[in-house]
Design a protein around this motif. Structure first.
Motif, short mmCIF file in Angstrom:
data_model
loop_
_atom_site.label_atom_id
_atom_site.label_comp_id
_atom_site.label_asym_id
_atom_site.label_seq_id
_atom_site.Cartn_x
_atom_site.Cartn_y
_atom_site.Cartn_z
N GLY A 26 7.03 -7.43 -5.77
CA GLY A 26 6.05 -8.51 -5.67
C GLY A 26 5.80 -8.90 -4.23
N ARG A 27 6.84 -8.99 -3.44
CA ARG A 27 6.70 -9.32 -2.02
C ARG A 27 5.97 -8.20 -1.27
N ARG A 28 6.28 -6.97 -1.61
CA ARG A 28 5.59 -5.85 -0.97
C ARG A 28 4.10 -5.86 -1.31
N ALA A 29 3.78 -6.19 -2.55
CA ALA A 29 2.37 -6.28 -2.94
C ALA A 29 1.69 -7.41 -2.17
N ILE A 36 -4.64 -5.90 3.73
CA ILE A 36 -6.04 -5.73 3.33
C ILE A 36 -6.85 -6.91 3.84
N SER A 37 -6.33 -8.12 3.68
CA SER A 37 -7.06 -9.31 4.13
C SER A 37 -7.35 -9.27 5.62
N VAL A 38 -6.39 -8.82 6.42
CA VAL A 38 -6.58 -8.73 7.86
C VAL A 38 -7.72 -7.76 8.17
N GLN A 39 -7.72 -6.61 7.52
CA GLN A 39 -8.77 -5.62 7.78
C GLN A 39 -10.13 -6.09 7.28
N LEU A 40 -10.14 -6.80 6.15
CA LEU A 40 -11.41 -7.34 5.64
C LEU A 40 -11.98 -8.36 6.61
N LYS A 41 -11.11 -9.20 7.15
CA LYS A 41 -11.55 -10.21 8.12
C LYS A 41 -12.11 -9.52 9.36
N ARG A 42 -11.42 -8.51 9.83
CA ARG A 42 -11.88 -7.78 11.01
C ARG A 42 -13.25 -7.16 10.75
N ARG A 43 -13.41 -6.57 9.57
CA ARG A 43 -14.69 -5.96 9.23
C ARG A 43 -15.79 -7.01 9.13
N ARG A 44 -15.46 -8.15 8.52
CA ARG A 44 -16.44 -9.24 8.41
C ARG A 44 -16.91 -9.71 9.78
N ASP A 45 -16.03 -9.67 10.75
CA ASP A 45 -16.40 -10.08 12.10
C ASP A 45 -17.20 -9.00 12.83
N ARG A 136 -4.60 1.82 -0.15
CA ARG A 136 -3.69 2.80 -0.77
C ARG A 136 -2.27 2.24 -0.87
N TYR A 137 -1.82 1.60 0.19
CA TYR A 137 -0.47 1.02 0.18
C TYR A 137 -0.38 -0.07 -0.89
N TYR A 138 -1.39 -0.94 -0.93
CA TYR A 138 -1.39 -2.01 -1.92
C TYR A 138 -1.38 -1.42 -3.34
N ASN A 139 -2.28 -0.48 -3.60
CA ASN A 139 -2.37 0.10 -4.94
C ASN A 139 -1.09 0.85 -5.32
N GLY A 140 -0.45 1.51 -4.35
CA GLY A 140 0.82 2.18 -4.63
C GLY A 140 1.91 1.17 -4.97
N THR A 141 1.93 0.07 -4.25
CA THR A 141 2.91 -0.98 -4.53
C THR A 141 2.65 -1.60 -5.90
N VAL A 142 1.39 -1.85 -6.21
CA VAL A 142 1.05 -2.41 -7.52
C VAL A 142 1.42 -1.42 -8.63
N ARG A 143 1.17 -0.14 -8.38
CA ARG A 143 1.55 0.88 -9.37
C ARG A 143 3.05 0.81 -9.67
N ASN A 144 3.87 0.77 -8.62
CA ASN A 144 5.33 0.71 -8.82
C ASN A 144 5.73 -0.57 -9.55
N TYR A 145 5.11 -1.67 -9.17
CA TYR A 145 5.39 -2.96 -9.82
C TYR A 145 5.03 -2.90 -11.30
N ALA A 164 4.04 -12.01 -13.01
CA ALA A 164 2.70 -11.82 -13.55
C ALA A 164 2.22 -10.38 -13.35
N ARG A 165 1.28 -9.97 -14.17
CA ARG A 165 0.63 -8.67 -14.00
C ARG A 165 -0.10 -8.66 -12.65
N ARG A 166 -0.27 -7.51 -12.10
CA ARG A 166 -1.04 -7.35 -10.86
C ARG A 166 -2.13 -6.33 -11.11
N GLU A 167 -3.25 -6.51 -10.42
CA GLU A 167 -4.40 -5.63 -10.59
C GLU A 167 -4.58 -4.76 -9.35
N TYR A 168 -5.06 -3.55 -9.59
CA TYR A 168 -5.39 -2.66 -8.48
C TYR A 168 -6.63 -3.17 -7.76
N PHE A 169 -6.75 -2.81 -6.50
CA PHE A 169 -7.96 -3.09 -5.73
C PHE A 169 -8.80 -1.82 -5.84
#
Length: 184
Positions: A26-29, A36-45, A136-145, A164-169
């Motif tokens: 859960g912490r890894r996810a 992902i949030s950091v990269q999304l913010k960078r892209r938004r800027d 990819r890292y997030y989805n792999g972590t969610v897969r393991n979870y 709680a359940r977690r969803e893939y991005f």
């Protein structure tokens, strides 16, 4: 009596180990989503800056610039701290628009040689690569979870504790997988 005590210890040890695996994954996810949030913010800027540079060369592409502004404004209304289908759809829309901006540049040789445009374009491509790795890292972590969450006997623990359940991005719409079409 001895066997019952040993069996109880084994069950308790398994429960502690499995509980800690849920916490770790859960912490890894959460960490992965932060990436992902950091990269999304960078892209938004980056995208508005890229749009401004392109706008100077392609003044007649006003529809695209309006679309970029609307997509960026829509992203501002969606909380980015938790992955949701709405956030994924909005981010996928922004990805498509960024591709359109870069495609528009192909029609303007002066723009393709502009230093500011080239720097922004390189930064956007780097950000997209980083975002793909973070996804990819997030989805792999969610897969393991989720494997742990849905596997027996570990599926018993979420019924006892607040896991709680977690969803893939992921892309919600298959049309988002296609390359953007730009008509000049």
């Amino acid at each position: 009596m001895l066997y019952a005590g040993i069996a109880a210890l084994v069950v308790i040890a398994w429960a502690i180990y499995t509980y800690n695996r849920f916490v770790t994954l859960g912490r890894r996810a959460g960490e992965a989503w932060s990436g992902i949030s950091v990269q999304l913010k960078r892209r938004r800027d980056l995208i508005p800056n890229l749009a401004d540079v392109v706008k100077g060369y392609a003044a007649h592409e006003k529809g695209l610039f309006s679309e970029v502004a609307a997509a960026r404004a829509a992203l501002g209304t969606i909380p980015a701290d938790v992955p949701t289908p709405e956030l994924a759809a909005s981010e996928n829309r922004v990805t498509g628009l960024a591709g359109k901006l870069v495609a528009v540049s192909e029609a303007y040789p002066d723009l393709k040689a502009d230093t500011a445009f080239l720097k922004l374009q390189a930064a956007l491509f780097e950000t997209e690569d980083q975002l793909q790795m973070a996804r990819r890292y997030y989805n792999g972590t969610v897969r393991n979870y989720m494997i742990l969450y849905e596997s027996f006997p570990s599926l018993l623990l979420p019924k006892l504790f607040p896991f709680a359940r977690r969803e893939y991005f992921q892309l919600e719409n298959d049309a988002d997988r296609a390359a953007p079409q730009v008509i000049l």
